[in-house]
Structure formats: structure tokens, C-alpha cells
Design a protein around this motif. Structure first.
Motif, PDB file in Angstrom:
ATOM      1  N   UNK A  58       0.444  -1.428  -0.089  1.00  0.00           N
ATOM      2  CA  UNK A  58       0.123  -0.036   0.235  1.00  0.00           C
ATOM      3  C   UNK A  58       0.940   1.147  -0.174  1.00  0.00           C
ATOM      4  N   UNK A  59       2.197   1.155  -0.104  1.00  0.00           N
ATOM      5  CA  UNK A  59       2.727   2.154  -0.017  1.00  0.00           C
ATOM      6  C   UNK A  59       2.610   3.088  -1.630  1.00  0.00           C
ATOM      7  N   UNK A  60       2.849   2.626  -2.335  1.00  0.00           N
ATOM      8  CA  UNK A  60       2.107   3.018  -3.986  1.00  0.00           C
ATOM      9  C   UNK A  60       1.141   2.776  -3.988  1.00  0.00           C
ATOM     10  N   UNK A  61       0.655   3.330  -5.047  1.00  0.00           N
ATOM     11  CA  UNK A  61      -1.055   3.488  -5.583  1.00  0.00           C
ATOM     12  C   UNK A  61      -1.100   3.911  -7.023  1.00  0.00           C
ATOM     13  N   UNK A  62      -0.834   2.956  -7.748  1.00  0.00           N
ATOM     14  CA  UNK A  62      -1.456   3.133  -8.968  1.00  0.00           C
ATOM     15  C   UNK A  62      -2.386   3.342  -9.784  1.00  0.00           C
ATOM     16  N   UNK A  63      -2.919   4.423  -9.862  1.00  0.00           N
ATOM     17  CA  UNK A  63      -4.060   4.873 -10.932  1.00  0.00           C
ATOM     18  C   UNK A  63      -3.709   4.679 -12.401  1.00  0.00           C
ATOM     19  N   UNK A  64      -4.574   3.669 -13.106  1.00  0.00           N
ATOM     20  CA  UNK A  64      -4.332   3.807 -14.122  1.00  0.00           C
ATOM     21  C   UNK A  64      -6.083   3.575 -14.658  1.00  0.00           C
ATOM     22  N   UNK A  65      -5.374   4.808 -15.873  1.00  0.00           N
ATOM     23  CA  UNK A  65      -6.625   5.342 -16.914  1.00  0.00           C
ATOM     24  C   UNK A  65      -6.477   4.742 -18.472  1.00  0.00           C
ATOM     25  N   UNK A  66      -6.858   4.527 -18.888  1.00  0.00           N
ATOM     26  CA  UNK A  66      -6.916   3.551 -19.710  1.00  0.00           C
ATOM     27  C   UNK A  66      -7.834   3.986 -20.902  1.00  0.00           C
ATOM     28  N   UNK A  67      -7.927   4.126 -22.385  1.00  0.00           N
ATOM     29  CA  UNK A  67      -8.628   4.661 -23.282  1.00  0.00           C
ATOM     30  C   UNK A  67      -7.973   6.001 -23.571  1.00  0.00           C
ATOM     31  N   UNK A  68      -7.443   6.916 -23.332  1.00  0.00           N
ATOM     32  CA  UNK A  68      -7.244   7.998 -23.586  1.00  0.00           C
ATOM     33  C   UNK A  68      -7.765   8.788 -22.938  1.00  0.00           C
ATOM     34  N   UNK A  69      -8.518   7.938 -21.858  1.00  0.00           N
ATOM     35  CA  UNK A  69      -9.089   8.970 -20.909  1.00  0.00           C
ATOM     36  C   UNK A  69      -8.499  10.352 -20.144  1.00  0.00           C
ATOM     37  N   UNK A  70      -7.007   9.982 -19.590  1.00  0.00           N
ATOM     38  CA  UNK A  70      -5.886  11.404 -19.577  1.00  0.00           C
ATOM     39  C   UNK A  70      -5.500  12.093 -20.038  1.00  0.00           C
ATOM     40  N   UNK A  71      -4.660  10.788 -21.460  1.00  0.00           N
ATOM     41  CA  UNK A  71      -4.221  11.550 -22.366  1.00  0.00           C
ATOM     42  C   UNK A  71      -3.897  11.163 -23.521  1.00  0.00           C
ATOM     43  N   UNK A  72      -4.215  11.558 -24.589  1.00  0.00           N
ATOM     44  CA  UNK A  72      -4.373  10.954 -25.720  1.00  0.00           C
ATOM     45  C   UNK A  72      -2.728  10.728 -26.901  1.00  0.00           C
ATOM     46  N   UNK A  73      -2.554  10.061 -27.689  1.00  0.00           N
ATOM     47  CA  UNK A  73      -1.330   9.655 -28.087  1.00  0.00           C
ATOM     48  C   UNK A  73      -0.314  11.016 -28.302  1.00  0.00           C
ATOM     49  N   UNK A  74      -1.411  12.042 -28.886  1.00  0.00           N
ATOM     50  CA  UNK A  74      -0.421  13.087 -29.471  1.00  0.00           C
ATOM     51  C   UNK A  74       0.709  13.456 -27.995  1.00  0.00           C
ATOM     52  N   UNK A  75      -0.206  13.787 -26.869  1.00  0.00           N
ATOM     53  CA  UNK A  75       0.399  14.595 -25.228  1.00  0.00           C
ATOM     54  C   UNK A  75       0.776  14.065 -24.306  1.00  0.00           C
ATOM     55  N   UNK A  76       0.261  12.347 -24.526  1.00  0.00           N
ATOM     56  CA  UNK A  76       1.235  11.788 -23.842  1.00  0.00           C
ATOM     57  C   UNK A  76       2.671  11.468 -22.752  1.00  0.00           C
TER      58      UNK A  76
END
Ligand code: LMR
Length: 332
Positions: A58-76
Motif C-alpha cells: 500500500x505504499x504505492x497507489x497505481x491509478x490506471x487511465x485506459x482508453x485515452x481518458x487522461x492523455x491521447x497519443x499526441x500529448x502523453x
């Protein structure tokens, strides 16, 4: 007055005790990607999250954002370099945007005869040297993930190179893929994955390429009447992290994350082919997209049509690297 002071002190102490009991805030890793959660990459990212959180207790939390919900290919990539996101798994076709054009070697038509030949490259010194080239860009390359060989699709049958003449095709931002489409007489259009379905639907582009799992999960098959299993090119990924973030992690945390990634990578590589087989069957089952598998002779015609790309792009990628890969893959 005194009473108020004591009450405030007691409240403060209670909060501090609560914070101590809860432990320090976890280190957050935002892991952004552009494909669907059910694909091999999507599932491996979810597995990495689970293992990373377990192994670090639990010392690390991973937040996965699939399907370009956070960034698209052009800005990731820019977001990773800025530290707005800590982890990505972009396709190897997208690294030339960072100025590391050598990665486009993976896009050369028919460069990998088999998966075994590919793994000799990614798991050997060539693969390691390529990942090292990311470090001056503030990025550490941790692993290669796989998505197998690509199909071509359009609203017409694509059997021979001549069938591509005049078609507009959505591609990823790789000059090698662009050259490959031009060699077929088509016009390449660079576009984010997230925008591809709409562009195919509206007719802004006529066709595209991708492995079956992406075609199905991005609904491309719903707007393409024909799909050719051509295996003309390879699609793989590099799992990458922001270097400053990675180097700044406590050593034990980095070790746990490395173990979590090793296990997720084994899963990803073992699942990619099954995932694509399953997706191709599902596409066929809809009855809306006619699936055609190229014969060996037809594939040889495609290979001949695209052969000049290797020569044309050798200057961009580096002749030495192209030769080294050809030598490595030629071993039986
Ligand atoms: C694409 O066509 O952009 C995809 O290959 C993206 C991906 O990550 O698989």
C-alpha cells in the motif's frame, strides 16, 4: 480563553494521531494508456497495479487511465516528461516524436519473420540499447510489451497492393509507416487512436491498420467492411517512466515495482496472441466485416511492394541498426 486553547490542542493532537495511524500518504503512479482495458496491454496495466500495491503493502497507489481518458497519443509523452503522469506504455511507433527515431525500426514492413525473432531483438542487446536512448529525454524504459502483427482494413477488399491506390489511411505518427502506405499508393493520415473510429465512420479516412484486438475494442470493425490478415507490420510497446520520479523512489519500492512489472510483462507477452485470436474470431462472428487471410504468395507481393521502404528509411533509422536487426532475425 484557556479552555478554547486546550480544546484546540486536543483536536490537533487527535488529528495528528489519526494521521500517524493512517501512515504516510502513498506514492501515486498515474499510468495512462490509449487502449481498452480488456486488451492485453489494458489487462497487464491492471495486473501491474494490483501487484505493485500488494508488493509495496500500500505504499504505492497505481491509478490506471485506459482508453485515452487522461492523455491521447499526441500529448502523453510530453505529460510524462513534465511529470504530470508517471508511467506510460506507448507503441514503439510513437517514440520518434521524442526525437528517438531509431524506434521506427520496429515499423519496417515484414521486418520480424516470427515472434521468436522479435524477442531476440527486444530481449537482447539491441532492445536494451534502444531503451537507454530514452534516458537523455528524461525517460527510463523498463520493459517491452507485445501486441503482435497488424491487419489492414477498409471498405473494400484489400488483396493486392494495387487495391490501396488512392485510399486515405489512418496511421500512428511514424515516418516509416507513412512511407509504407505511400509505397502502396495510399495517402497516410496521422491521427490519435481515440479519433480513429469517428474518422473511419465519417469517411475522413478510408481505412487503417492495427492488430485485431485494437480494431475490435476501438469499434473500427463496425465501420470497415473488409479486414485483411496481412501481418505486414509489428505493433509493440515500451513501458516507460519519468526518470526523475523513478530515480527518486526509495530502493525497496523500486525493487517491488520492478518485480510487479516483470510478472505483468510475462502475462502480457503470453496473452497478446490469444487476445488477438479471440478478437479476430469476434470480428468474424459479427458477420459485418469480411475477413481475408493473405496466402503466402499474396503476402510475397505485399512484401515486394513495401520492400523499398527499408532502403528509403535506413538513413532516418540508421543503416547499422537495420542491418543488426536483419542479422539477428535471420538466425534460425
Ligand atoms: C494505435 O494505432 O495508435 C495503437 O497501436 C495504439 C496502441 O497503443 O495499441
Amino acid at each position: 480563553m484557556k479552555l478554547k486553547f486546550y480544546v484546540a490542542m486536543v483536536v490537533c493532537a487527535a488529528f495528528s494521531l489519526q494521521a500517524l495511524a493512517a501512515g504516510p500518504e502513498p506514492i501515486v503512479i498515474k499510468f495512462s494508456h490509449v487502449v481498452a482495458p480488456e486488451t492485453a496491454k489494458g489487462q497487464a496495466a491492471a495486473m501491474f497495479k494490483k501487484l505493485a500495491e500488494q508488493l509495496t503493502k500500500g505504499r504505492v497507489r497505481v491509478e490506471v487511465y485506459p482508453n485515452s481518458t487522461l492523455y491521447k497519443d499526441s500529448d502523453e509523452m510530453a505529460a510524462l516528461q513534465k511529470g504530470d503522469v508517471q508511467m506510460l506504455a506507448p507503441s514503439l511507433a510513437k517514440f520518434s516524436g521524442l526525437g528517438v527515431k531509431e524506434f521506427e525500426v520496429f515499423d519496417l514492413p515484414f521486418i520480424f519473420p516470427t515472434k521468436t525473432a522479435l524477442y531476440r531483438v527486444t530481449d537482447g542487446p539491441i532492445g536494451k540499447d534502444l531503451l537507454k536512448k530514452l534516458e537523455p529525454q528524461g525517460i527510463v524504459g523498463l520493459a517491452y510489451w507485445d501486441n503482435g502483427f497488424k491487419n489492414m482494413s477498409a471498405n473494400k477488399a484489400l488483396l493486392a497492393p494495387a487495391d490501396f491506390k488512392g485510399l486515405k489511411l489512418r496511421i500512428q505518427g511514424s515516418e516509416v509507416i507513412a512511407a509504407q502506405m505511400r509505397a502502396l499508393g495510399a495517402t497516410p493520415k496521422v491521427m490519435n487512436l481515440a479519433d480513429t473510429y469517428a474518422a473511419l465512420k465519417s469517411g475522413a479516412v478510408d481505412g487503417t491498420e492495427n492488430p485485431s484486438t485494437n480494431m475490435l475494442s476501438q469499434k473500427m470493425n463496425q465501420v470497415q467492411t473488409h479486414l485483411t490478415v496481412s501481418k505486414h507490420g509489428y505493433l509493440g510497446y515500451a513501458v516507460i517512466v519519468n526518470k526523475k520520479f523513478w530515480d527518486g523512489l526509495p530502493a525497496d519500492i523500486r525493487a517491488s515495482l520492478t518485480s510487479a512489472l516483470a510478472e505483468s510483462t510475462d502475462f502480457e507477452k503470453s496473452y497478446a496472441q490469444l487476445d488477438n485470436d479471440r478478437a479476430l474470431q469476434a470480428i468474424e462472428k459479427t458477420g459485418k466485416t469480411e475477413v481475408y487471410v493473405l496466402s503466402t504468395d499474396e503476402q510475397a507481393q505485399w512484401r515486394r511492394a513495401m520492400q523499398p521502404v527499408q532502403q528509403q528509411m535506413a538513413g532516418r533509422i540508421g543503416q547499422g541498426l537495420v542491418d543488426a536487426i536483419n542479422k539477428t532475425t535471420a538466425v534460425q
